[in-house]
Enzyme design. Structure first.
Site, PDB file in Angstrom:
ATOM      1  CE  LYS A  22      15.790 -15.961   7.039  1.00 26.67           C
ATOM      2  NZ  LYS A  22      15.296 -14.955   7.888  1.00 26.67           N
ATOM      3  NE  ARG A  91      19.959 -16.100   7.090  1.00 19.20           N
ATOM      4  CZ  ARG A  91      19.670 -16.460   5.434  1.00 19.20           C
ATOM      5  NH1 ARG A  91      19.487 -17.888   5.562  1.00 19.20           N
ATOM      6  NH2 ARG A  91      19.261 -15.605   4.937  1.00 19.20           N
ATOM      7  N   GLY A 100      15.354  -7.785   5.975  1.00 20.14           N
ATOM      8  CA  GLY A 100      16.307  -6.912   6.104  1.00 20.14           C
ATOM      9  C   GLY A 100      16.103  -5.824   7.314  1.00 20.14           C
ATOM     10  CG  MET A 102      14.358  -8.032  12.988  1.00 19.83           C
ATOM     11  SD  MET A 102      13.122  -9.059  13.700  1.00 19.83           S
ATOM     12  CE  MET A 102      12.578  -9.946  12.205  1.00 19.83           C
ATOM     13  NE  ARG A 332      11.367 -13.582   1.721  1.00 25.66           N
ATOM     14  CZ  ARG A 332      12.201 -12.833   2.183  1.00 25.66           C
ATOM     15  NH1 ARG A 332      12.452 -12.850   3.580  1.00 25.66           N
ATOM     16  NH2 ARG A 332      13.099 -11.810   1.502  1.00 25.66           N
ATOM     17  CG  HIS A 448      -9.474  20.325   6.144  1.00 28.00           C
ATOM     18  ND1 HIS A 448      -9.127  20.794   4.856  1.00 28.00           N
ATOM     19  CD2 HIS A 448     -10.663  20.282   6.375  1.00 28.00           C
ATOM     20  CE1 HIS A 448     -10.111  21.094   4.404  1.00 28.00           C
ATOM     21  NE2 HIS A 448     -11.285  20.698   5.222  1.00 28.00           N
ATOM     22  CB  SER A 762     -25.055   6.220  10.178  1.00 27.07           C
ATOM     23  OG  SER A 762     -23.822   6.128   9.353  1.00 27.07           O
ATOM     24  CB  CYS A 830     -21.257   7.585   7.275  1.00 22.92           C
ATOM     25  SG  CYS A 830     -21.780   8.530   8.823  1.00 22.92           S
ATOM     26  CE1 TYR A 850     -24.640   2.940   5.474  1.00 18.76           C
ATOM     27  CE2 TYR A 850     -26.585   1.752   6.520  1.00 18.76           C
ATOM     28  CZ  TYR A 850     -25.803   3.050   6.281  1.00 18.76           C
ATOM     29  OH  TYR A 850     -26.437   4.062   6.902  1.00 18.76           O
TER      30      TYR A 850
END
Length: 878
Positions: A22, A91, A100, A102, A332, A448, A762, A830, A850
């Site tokens: 802000k 503020r 909203g 704080m 913003r 799970h 991996s 993985c 990867y």
């Protein structure tokens, strides 16, 4: 001494870390020459000092006094002057937008004397007293901790059937006295009359609100660091509640819901900003301001165009009109829906404001995931039963069933079902596959049910604690007594955790249809296509999929996977094949064991042949069997009871099975006989799998097999299995890489040795996280995870996102030492983290080749890999 206070003329939008969003943006608008009320910002550094020491830093009071004096001089007014008072707002404003969460206090500077001067100078006695009652109400709740309901009740009793705007000056004067009495009664002190005391107390309250429960919860949800702190902005008040020629509103430079250009927002005449936010009065569309005040409306449109061009993005603007004069209170970069994010990104490219590199950084993998899941046509439906944890997004409708067998049975008839359990276990896999969604009364986001459902792209709601699930009676009961029987239709929303009775209409995701091979003719899908194409062109990380079936592998390939990074062969041994595994475990002679292996081998060969066909020409990493052994054995208590009841009539096989279960029973199966240990303990098991891989490769046109040996802790384990596997491959004339999974801390710390015997690593980060932290993914959530999150020990669950300091450091060590031994060592991941955006960026940072994730997360990983590549070259990935 540090500088703790900055005038708006001293800052800019690049100082968000110091001045908060802000304050930085107020300074930026001031520098652009836009009509911003003057003021100053107290930095986040001051907040962090206050939070850690319990008091303001030395010198802050003097700095505030100097800047307040300059503000008073510029305005020609003094704070709380009885004749012509300056009023200010205090503020909050953190680096990252937390709307909203704080505190804010308006109208500071009014007391019993200055309210008279305010009435005289404004020529509006009602306005002055209305501003006074607003100050006491907001200050009392925010700063003094008075229950806000007490103020609401008092004003409701006074106005009766009238609106707030119908209260006249005598009404408001009585209300001020009532409010002061509430403060006196609840705090034991008078409402502070000294304007500087009001301001100082408000500043402390705003700093303290950084650690308010709602702010903490929001930061956790948005993964905002807890140690940033908030800035405080002290701004000269401008008033939208001075009459019909005044008002307040919010504007967006584009529709934050769809991304379309136009005039979007709300306006409220004769009101202050909190009236819009609180919903006390109904707003009107922003366009109606044109009829009320065409001059301010045209000026607002000019400023909106200026701000969007300057920020090169959707801007969210708060403004006030004071007697025909337009003032900008905040801007913003606006929050937006996932669909709007993608549309706006490509719109800005087409408008020449940004390039495609920046467009990729403007969207996130999480937003893409939101677009991929089906959703209910309406956000709310009649018959909401309860709300649980939104464990896996999407919308699913079907008949409630309470066993996996029933789910498979009904799904086989073409019926849609929702599998309802207290919690799921690996034996429920078939039911989870068959079901449209999963609902459990226990467990959390890393249970799970949640982990498997996300991996399969299934909608899942977990931890719906209000449901009493009776599996035996095949029903569940809600807290209000509603009973849902098997066969009753329910709807579950994985986006918000809602559970409904009956069918709520579902619509499919056009984005998934596109990834499945559809044409990008829809505007949103076309935007996704352009972003994804560019992300693929810049990313360095490859993206593979965790897939155990040809169907999963084929879908992963359609979604852009460049191979299979993990085939979990233990999943192939569940269901009907469990009996063959039991036979293997029960074998007491080499002949019996070989017979069981011979029965399994052709089934495994067929499994691998299907995978190679689906991934034709792309690598397929097959992990040799890695189950906690208890998953393939009956529960020791259930089996003992069954045998006891049968007495002498118990079958011999059950007796042998109980003997085997007792022999193999483990106190902690996750640390027991599994992975490479099982392969070495059961002669011929891994060899059978390698032979099946080789046979499948010989049948396939263009196989690229990679054999992964799990749970290795010492290079000697790996060497024994590798040598056996290499011999089989040589005999069959099949080429395949042989590597290992790094999922034990010792393996990571001795990676240099292990790389002598491995052609690839991996990282199995699920187990690596469990073993590094010393707690089980399946147990911790209900035990203490919530408390750890509340205490800030976890910013996010280490099972959701890689812990960079602990698990991540082990990965970094293993990568560096492994490649020091074997420079060409291929590195991947993985674990479930392979589809987590933050984790993908970490994997790029440490140089993996990867990531591998569930098929439905492949597009997310592709996008985040592109964002990671751009971030490493300096692009902004906000």
């Amino acid at each position: 001494m540090p500088k703790y206070v900055y005038d708006f003329t001293e800052g800019n939008k690049d100082l968000k870390g110091l001045l908060g969003g802000k304050g930085a943006n107020l300074a930026e608008m001031t520098n652009l020459g836009l009509p911003v009320p003057p003021g100053f910002t107290i930095t986040t550094e001051a907040c962090r000092h206050y939070l850690s020491h319990g008091d303001m830093p030395d010198g802050l009071g003097e700095e505030v006094a100097a800047h307040l004096a300059a503000l008073e001089s510029g305005m020609g007014k003094r704070l709380g002057d009885p004749d012509d008072p300056l009023l200010v707002s205090v503020r909050s404003g953190a680096k990252f937008s937390m709307p909203g969460m704080m505190e804010t206090v308006l109208n500071i500077g009014i007391n019993d004397r200055s309210v008279l001067g305010l009435a005289k100078q404004s020529g509006n006695e009602r306005f002055a007293w209305d501003s006074y009652r607003r100050l006491i109400q907001m200050f009392g709740k925010t700063v003094l901790g008075v229950d806000g309901e007490l103020f609401e009740r008092a004003i409701d009793e006074l106005k009766g059937e009238r609106e707030d705007t119908d209260l006249d000056t005598p009404d408001l004067q009585r209300l001020v006295e009532t409010y002061k009495g509430i403060v006196r009664e609840r705090t034991g002190r008078e409402f502070p009359a000294d304007p500087r005391e009001q301001m100082d107390l408000a500043i402390r309250a705003v700093f303290g609100s950084w650690n308010a429960p709602r702010a903490v919860l929001y930061r956790r949800q948005e993964r905002i660091p807890a140690d940033l702190g908030t800035a405080v902005n002290v701004v000269a008040m401008v008033f939208g509640n001075l009459g019909a020629d005044s008002g307040t509103g919010v504007a967006f430079t584009r529709d934050p819901g769809t991304g379309q250009r136009g005039v979007y927002g709300d306006y409220l005449q004769n009101a202050q900003g909190e009236d819009v936010v609180a919903g006390i009065r109904n707003t009107v569309p922003l366009q109606e301001l044109e009829a009320v005040d065409p001059v301010s409306y045209r000026r607002l449109l000019e400023i909106m165009a200026t701000l969007e061009g300057h920020y090169r993005d959707l801007c969210d603007i708060e403004f006030t009109v004071e007697r025909g004069k337009l003032w900008m209170l905040q801007t913003r970069v606006g929050k937006r829906t996932a669909a709007a994010a993608f549309r706006i990104a490509v719109q800005l490219v087409d408008e020449g404001l940004i390039d495609m590199d920046e467009a990729v950084t403007r969207v996130t993998g999480d937003q893409l995931a939101q677009l991929m899941f089906p959703r209910f046509a309406t956000p709310e439906g009649d018959g909401r039963l309860t709300t649980g944890m939104n464990a896996s997004p999407g919308a699913a409708v079907g008949k409630a069933v309470f066993t996996s067998a029933r789910a498979v049975e009904l799904a086989g008839r073409g019926e849609d079902v929702i599998l309802v359990r207290r919690e799921t276990n690996p034996d429920d896999l078939s039911g989870m596959i068959a079901a449209k969604g999963v609902l459990t009364s226990r467990g959390g986001k890393t249970s799970h049910a949640a982990v498997v459902a996300r991996g399969m792209g299934k909608t899942c709601v977990c931890g719906a604690e209000e449901l009493d699930v009776d599996v035996d009676a095949r029903r569940f009961t809600t807290r209000d007594g509603t009973v849902v029987e098997e066969g009753d239709v329910i709807s579950i929303d994985g986006g918000n955790g809602a559970v409904y009775l009956g069918e709520v209409p579902v619509v499919a995701s056009p984005v998934v249809e596109y990834f499945e091979g559809g044409h990008p003719d829809d505007e949103l899908v076309a935007a996704v296509h352009r972003v994804m194409t560019h992300a693929d062109s810049v990313r360095v990380l490859g993206v593979r999929a965790n897939a155990d079936t040809p169907e999963d592998a084929a879908r992963a390939r359609r979604f852009g996977a460049q191979g299979v990074g993990l085939c979990r062969t233990e999943h192939m041994f569940l269901g009907d094949r469990r009996k063959l595994v039991e036979d293997l475990i029960l074998a007491t002679t080499p002949q019996e064991r070989q017979a069981a292996l011979d029965a399994l081998e052709p089934l495994q060969t067929a499994d691998f042949t299907g995978l190679f066909a689906a991934m034709d020409g792309l690598p397929v990493t097959i992990r040799l069997i890695d189950p906690p052994l208890h998953e393939f054995l009956p529960d020791i208590t259930d089996l003992s009871v069954r045998l006891a009841l049968a007495a002498d009539q118990a079958p011999e096989k059950d007796r042998r099975l109980l003997e085997a279960v007792r022999r193999l029973h483990e106190q902690n199966p996750m640390l027991g006989l599994r992975g490479v240990r099982l392969g070495l303990a059961v002669p011929g098991l891994f060899a059978m799998q390698v032979r099946a891989i080789a046979a499948a490769a010989r049948r396939s046109a263009n196989p690229k097999a990679e054999i992964m040996i799990p749970l290795v802790s010492a290079v000697q384990e790996l060497e024994l299995v590798r040598d056996e596997a290499a011999k089989i491959l040589a005999e069959t004339g099949v080429d395949a890489l042989i590597g290992t999974m790094i999922e034990v801390p010792r393996a990571a710390l001795t990676a240099g040795q292990i790389a002598e015997a491995a052609e690839f690593f991996s990282f199995g980060t699920n187990d690596l996280t469990q073993m590094t932290w010393g707690f089980s993914r399946d147990d911790v959530e209900s035990a203490f995870f919530g408390r750890y999150l509340d205490l800030g020990i976890f910013g996010v669950s280490p099972f959701e996102s890689i812990d960079p300091d602990g698990v991540g450091r082990l990965m970094r060590i293993a990568a560096e030492e492994g490649r020091r031994t074997r420079p060409g060592l291929k590195l991947g991941i993985c674990g479930e983290h392979g589809g987590d955006p933050e984790s993908v960026r970490f994997c790029h940072e440490i140089g993996l080749d990867y990531v591998s994730c569930s098929p439905f997360r492949v597009p997310v990983a592709r996008l985040e890999a592109g964002r990671a590549a751009l971030a490493s070259t300096g692009s902004d990935t906000r």
